[in-house]
Design an enzyme around this catalytic site. Sequence first.
Site, mmCIF file in Angstrom:
data_model
loop_
_atom_site.group_PDB
_atom_site.id
_atom_site.type_symbol
_atom_site.label_atom_id
_atom_site.label_comp_id
_atom_site.label_asym_id
_atom_site.label_seq_id
_atom_site.Cartn_x
_atom_site.Cartn_y
_atom_site.Cartn_z
ATOM 1 N N HIS A 69 0.689 -1.098 -0.033
ATOM 2 C CA HIS A 69 -0.046 -0.004 -0.113
ATOM 3 C C HIS A 69 0.818 1.280 -0.067
ATOM 4 C CE1 HIS A 69 -4.160 -1.183 0.705
ATOM 5 N NE2 HIS A 69 -3.689 -2.356 0.961
ATOM 6 N N ILE A 121 -6.210 2.969 5.597
ATOM 7 C CA ILE A 121 -7.638 3.725 5.875
ATOM 8 C C ILE A 121 -8.356 3.137 4.462
ATOM 9 C CG2 ILE A 121 -7.205 5.943 5.144
ATOM 10 C CD1 ILE A 121 -9.345 6.622 7.534
#
Length: 167
Positions: A69, A121
């Site tokens: 990520h 998130i």
Amino acid sequence: MVLTGLARLNEADREDAVALLLSCAAVPRWAEEIVRGRPYADVDAALAAARAAALPWSEDEVGAALARHPRIGEGVHGEAADAAHSRQEQSGVDPADARTVRRLAARNAEYEARFGHVFLIRAAGRTGPQILAALEERLGNDPATERRLVAEQLREIAVLRLAKDLA
């Protein structure tokens, strides 16, 4: 023949199906478990299997997925399917909003120093200021709480990505 929708998962050869799932979350055990469950009657059944296979993800699995990520607000590079997902998910962060981008960079650095990994998130549907507010709030968490939240966010991201891929 190009497979679309649920057929991308149900009818693809094992390698292609695993690759599809790994673009949603880089967790090989999770991808293999979902592939072993094929065929799925419908998309909802496939997503339920994805949720179930992700409970729980080990610390190592979460770590491996986190490594794929990018930092929020720094732009996403590359042509891989997971990079394309991240670009779309982070589209709520306006690069022209220099103040928010600077604050995200600073808070990302604080977060990484505190927790040892990138801030994660479910960015889809959130604006840059909303992401920044969540990041600032989560900086106050203890490590155990944050590990739990990261795993929850990772599960949400993986299932949302799979839902998009199967639509």
